[in-house]
Scaffold this motif. Structure first.
Motif, PDB file in Angstrom:
ATOM      1  N   GLN A 237       0.830  -1.206   0.000  1.00 56.96           N
ATOM      2  CA  GLN A 237       0.000   0.000   0.000  1.00 56.96           C
ATOM      3  C   GLN A 237       0.863   1.255   0.000  1.00 56.96           C
ATOM      4  N   CYS A 238       1.967   1.224   0.732  1.00 56.02           N
ATOM      5  CA  CYS A 238       2.894   2.361   0.740  1.00 56.02           C
ATOM      6  C   CYS A 238       3.456   2.581  -0.669  1.00 56.02           C
ATOM      7  N   LEU A 239       3.887   1.501  -1.309  1.00 56.62           N
ATOM      8  CA  LEU A 239       4.405   1.592  -2.672  1.00 56.62           C
ATOM      9  C   LEU A 239       3.356   2.173  -3.618  1.00 56.62           C
ATOM     10  N   ALA A 240       2.121   1.689  -3.491  1.00 56.43           N
ATOM     11  CA  ALA A 240       1.055   2.159  -4.380  1.00 56.43           C
ATOM     12  C   ALA A 240       0.835   3.659  -4.230  1.00 56.43           C
ATOM     13  N   TYR A 241       0.773   4.134  -2.991  1.00 57.10           N
ATOM     14  CA  TYR A 241       0.529   5.561  -2.768  1.00 57.10           C
ATOM     15  C   TYR A 241       1.704   6.414  -3.243  1.00 57.10           C
ATOM     16  N   VAL A 242       2.922   5.922  -3.098  1.00 63.92           N
ATOM     17  CA  VAL A 242       4.084   6.664  -3.598  1.00 63.92           C
ATOM     18  C   VAL A 242       3.993   6.814  -5.116  1.00 63.92           C
ATOM     19  N   MET A 243       3.658   5.727  -5.804  1.00 60.20           N
ATOM     20  CA  MET A 243       3.575   5.768  -7.267  1.00 60.20           C
ATOM     21  C   MET A 243       2.399   6.627  -7.739  1.00 60.20           C
ATOM     22  N   VAL A 244       1.283   6.598  -7.015  1.00 57.32           N
ATOM     23  CA  VAL A 244       0.141   7.450  -7.366  1.00 57.32           C
ATOM     24  C   VAL A 244       0.523   8.919  -7.211  1.00 57.32           C
ATOM     25  N   ALA A 245       1.238   9.234  -6.118  1.00 58.90           N
ATOM     26  CA  ALA A 245       1.669  10.622  -5.896  1.00 58.90           C
ATOM     27  C   ALA A 245       2.589  11.089  -7.021  1.00 58.90           C
ATOM     28  N   ILE A 246       3.542  10.240  -7.409  1.00 59.59           N
ATOM     29  CA  ILE A 246       4.465  10.602  -8.495  1.00 59.59           C
ATOM     30  C   ILE A 246       3.704  10.812  -9.805  1.00 59.59           C
ATOM     31  N   ALA A 247       2.798   9.891 -10.113  1.00 58.74           N
ATOM     32  CA  ALA A 247       2.058   9.962 -11.373  1.00 58.74           C
ATOM     33  C   ALA A 247       1.193  11.215 -11.442  1.00 58.74           C
ATOM     34  N   ILE A 248       0.511  11.549 -10.336  1.00 55.61           N
ATOM     35  CA  ILE A 248      -0.361  12.731 -10.337  1.00 55.61           C
ATOM     36  C   ILE A 248       0.469  14.015 -10.388  1.00 55.61           C
TER      37      ILE A 248
ATOM     38  N   GLN B 132      -0.031   9.003 -20.516  1.00 56.18           N
ATOM     39  CA  GLN B 132       0.910   8.031 -19.971  1.00 56.18           C
ATOM     40  C   GLN B 132       0.872   7.992 -18.438  1.00 56.18           C
ATOM     41  N   TRP B 133       0.979   9.190 -17.814  1.00 58.15           N
ATOM     42  CA  TRP B 133       0.987   9.212 -16.353  1.00 58.15           C
ATOM     43  C   TRP B 133      -0.401   8.926 -15.779  1.00 58.15           C
ATOM     44  N   GLY B 134      -1.434   9.198 -16.551  1.00 59.16           N
ATOM     45  CA  GLY B 134      -2.787   8.824 -16.116  1.00 59.16           C
ATOM     46  C   GLY B 134      -2.923   7.310 -16.009  1.00 59.16           C
ATOM     47  N   ILE B 135      -2.331   6.586 -16.967  1.00 61.45           N
ATOM     48  CA  ILE B 135      -2.349   5.127 -16.921  1.00 61.45           C
ATOM     49  C   ILE B 135      -1.590   4.617 -15.687  1.00 61.45           C
ATOM     50  N   VAL B 136      -0.456   5.238 -15.396  1.00 60.64           N
ATOM     51  CA  VAL B 136       0.328   4.835 -14.216  1.00 60.64           C
ATOM     52  C   VAL B 136      -0.484   5.054 -12.944  1.00 60.64           C
TER      53      VAL B 136
ATOM     54  N   VAL C 288      -3.796   5.285 -12.524  1.00 64.76           N
ATOM     55  CA  VAL C 288      -4.926   4.357 -12.443  1.00 64.76           C
ATOM     56  C   VAL C 288      -4.444   2.946 -12.109  1.00 64.76           C
ATOM     57  N   SER C 289      -3.347   2.536 -12.719  1.00 61.06           N
ATOM     58  CA  SER C 289      -2.812   1.191 -12.482  1.00 61.06           C
ATOM     59  C   SER C 289      -2.465   0.985 -11.013  1.00 61.06           C
ATOM     60  N   PHE C 290      -1.830   1.980 -10.398  1.00 60.19           N
ATOM     61  CA  PHE C 290      -1.440   1.820  -8.998  1.00 60.19           C
ATOM     62  C   PHE C 290      -2.604   2.052  -8.044  1.00 60.19           C
ATOM     63  N   LEU C 291      -3.623   2.772  -8.465  1.00 59.04           N
ATOM     64  CA  LEU C 291      -4.846   2.812  -7.658  1.00 59.04           C
ATOM     65  C   LEU C 291      -5.493   1.435  -7.638  1.00 59.04           C
ATOM     66  N   PHE C 292      -5.533   0.769  -8.789  1.00 61.67           N
ATOM     67  CA  PHE C 292      -6.032  -0.599  -8.852  1.00 61.67           C
ATOM     68  C   PHE C 292      -5.143  -1.528  -8.001  1.00 61.67           C
ATOM     69  N   PHE C 293      -3.845  -1.316  -8.097  1.00 60.01           N
ATOM     70  CA  PHE C 293      -2.879  -2.119  -7.347  1.00 60.01           C
ATOM     71  C   PHE C 293      -3.113  -1.969  -5.842  1.00 60.01           C
ATOM     72  N   TYR C 294      -3.374  -0.740  -5.405  1.00 61.66           N
ATOM     73  CA  TYR C 294      -3.638  -0.509  -3.980  1.00 61.66           C
ATOM     74  C   TYR C 294      -4.843  -1.327  -3.525  1.00 61.66           C
ATOM     75  N   TYR C 295      -5.927  -1.260  -4.271  1.00 56.80           N
ATOM     76  CA  TYR C 295      -7.134  -1.987  -3.905  1.00 56.80           C
ATOM     77  C   TYR C 295      -6.885  -3.493  -3.861  1.00 56.80           C
ATOM     78  N   ALA C 296      -6.121  -4.003  -4.826  1.00 57.41           N
ATOM     79  CA  ALA C 296      -5.829  -5.435  -4.852  1.00 57.41           C
ATOM     80  C   ALA C 296      -5.027  -5.843  -3.613  1.00 57.41           C
ATOM     81  N   ALA C 297      -4.022  -5.016  -3.248  1.00 58.77           N
ATOM     82  CA  ALA C 297      -3.207  -5.306  -2.064  1.00 58.77           C
ATOM     83  C   ALA C 297      -4.041  -5.213  -0.797  1.00 58.77           C
ATOM     84  N   PHE C 298      -4.854  -4.180  -0.702  1.00 55.97           N
ATOM     85  CA  PHE C 298      -5.687  -3.994   0.483  1.00 55.97           C
ATOM     86  C   PHE C 298      -6.711  -5.123   0.604  1.00 55.97           C
ATOM     87  N   GLY C 299      -7.331  -5.506  -0.505  1.00 55.65           N
ATOM     88  CA  GLY C 299      -8.386  -6.509  -0.470  1.00 55.65           C
ATOM     89  C   GLY C 299      -7.940  -7.834   0.102  1.00 55.65           C
ATOM     90  N   CYS C 300      -6.726  -8.275  -0.235  1.00 58.56           N
ATOM     91  CA  CYS C 300      -6.273  -9.582   0.246  1.00 58.56           C
ATOM     92  C   CYS C 300      -5.449  -9.485   1.525  1.00 58.56           C
TER      93      CYS C 300
END
Length: 415
Positions: free
Chosen positions: A235-246, A255-259, A261-273
């Protein structure tokens, strides 16, 4: 009964034309929640509610996509119409606490599996273990005032705070900052149009549902600590990458919009499990039987309180500080890694009585977990817990034998 109460609360909510009725429906809906957990795999028992909940979240998001055109009140009432609850019957320990021995043994027999009788060794061993723990509990019974003053020997206050702390970390890990404002984040910070933002919100809810199902498989195999620590890292990694992309999205929006969105999805996947269900499992396991109700209430209140706090400052953060807002949650997740590592002992494959023994002030387990402390970290049931249970069962058998012999002697004297 739990399902009936929850259904009544749901009806009041989706039929509400006034705010007070909505609140009354929410209160009634909350009364209908509750469950009982088998000793062998309580983590799986709690996590099996995750995928259905995420499935309903997915349905709600799809309703939002499909109802952009109709009047807003139709969309709100339809979304609030999704509700339901299942509640199992009986509590073995609760029955035994009140002297209902036969009913307690019958409840134990049912929960241990099919084809067992009340005289089965597994049923009797579980019964004697629980009874022994209750005898110890009665002998050391203490008021809540003494718990707060830390005059007890079972670490009740620490255990209550661990349960509440898990719920606090779940919320300040950033989940509800995204849950309630995912569409707004996609529109305001990434620059998407409303339709695409809502479609992606629905897609994210789908992956969130799948990852929650993974938690059901992982939680007993990996243990609570591993899931909490790995979840916080990801989750820490995901938020760091979202901050950089935004922060860079204005330079190359696509390009950075895809990054982002991808890490927002990644955060949810990590949090969910990981953190999606583990705090609920942990607070149910870590509290003693005497503090179970108080501990569960305090942990749940902590979850809702700090979820409310997060949802209040999130819109302001999104609008005013942009990418820096996501750095805040990255830092929280990073700090929580150390909190979990040094303060949270493993509860997987432990009975309630095992944890009572672990937190006993004579057990020589310090408040801060040393790096070399395998008992606090291993997901396998510790040998010291197995040994303590054997002593407890033997002591309870001795007490029962003494009671029977005294009863027989009294009868002989009367004759």
């Amino acid at each position: 009964m739990g399902a009936v109460i929850s259904a009544l609360g749901a009806v009041l909510q989706f039929s509400a034309y006034s705010f007070p009725q909505l609140i009354v429906g929410r209160v009634i809906n909350g009364v209908g929640n509750g469950r009982i957990l088998p000793k062998q795999s309580p983590g799986e028992a709690i996590c099996d509610r995750g995928p259905p909940q995420r499935g309903v979240l997915l349905c709600g998001n799809l309703v939002d996509v499909g109802m952009l055109v109709p009047p807003r009140w139709i969309s709100m009432e339809t979304a609030l119409g999704f509700a339901g609850s299942l509640q199992d019957e009986s509590l073995p320990r609760w029955l035994l606490m009140r002297g209902k021995t036969d009913e307690g043994i019958e409840a134990i027999r049912r929960y241990l599996g099919k084809g067992l009788t009340a005289d089965d060794p597994h049923v009797q061993s579980e019964y004697l273990s629980i009874k022994g723990a209750l005898l110890v509990e009665r002998e050391s019974k203490i008021s809540f005032t003494h718990v707060l003053a830390r005059r007890d020997r079972s670490g009740h206050l620490k255990r209550l705070l661990l349960g509440c702390g898990g719920q606090f970390m779940q919320q300040f890990g950033g989940i509800n900052a995204l849950n309630y404002y995912f569409t707004i984040i996609l529109m305001d910070n990434i620059g998407m149009n409303e339709l695409m933002a809502r479609i992606l919100t629905g897609c994210n809810a789908t992956s969130y549902m799948v990852s929650s199902a993974c938690c059901f498989w992982l939680i007993e195999r990996c243990g609570r600590r591993v899931l909490m620590l790995s979840g916080l890292s990801l989750q820490c990694l995901a938020y760091v990458m979202v901050a950089i992309a935004i922060a860079l999205v204005h330079q190359a929006p696509y390009q950075w919009g895809i990054v982002a969105v991808s890490f927002l999805f990644f955060y949810y996947a990590a949090f969910g499990c990981t953190w999606g269900m583990v705090p609920w499992v942990y607070q149910a396991e870590v509290n003693s039987l005497a503090m179970r109700t108080v501990g569960a209430a305090a942990a749940t209140a902590t979850n809702w309180l700090f979820g409310f706090v997060c949802t209040q400052f999130t819109p302001t953060g999104i609008q005013n500080i942009g990418y820096r807002f996501y750095i805040i949650f990255a830092v929280f997740n990073l700090v929580f890694i150390f909190v979990v590592y040094f303060l949270y002992p493993e509860t997987a494959n432990r009975t309630l009585e095992d944890l009572d023994f672990y937190f006993d002030r004579d057990s020589n387990h310090p408040a801060i977990i040393p790096i070399h402390d395998k008992v606090a970290k291993q997901s396998k049931r510790p040998f010291e817990a197995i040994e303590a249970e054997a002593h407890r069962v033997a002591a309870t058998k001795a007490v029962d034998a003494k009671v029977v012999s005294e009863h027989v002697e009294d009868i002989d004297n009367n004759v």
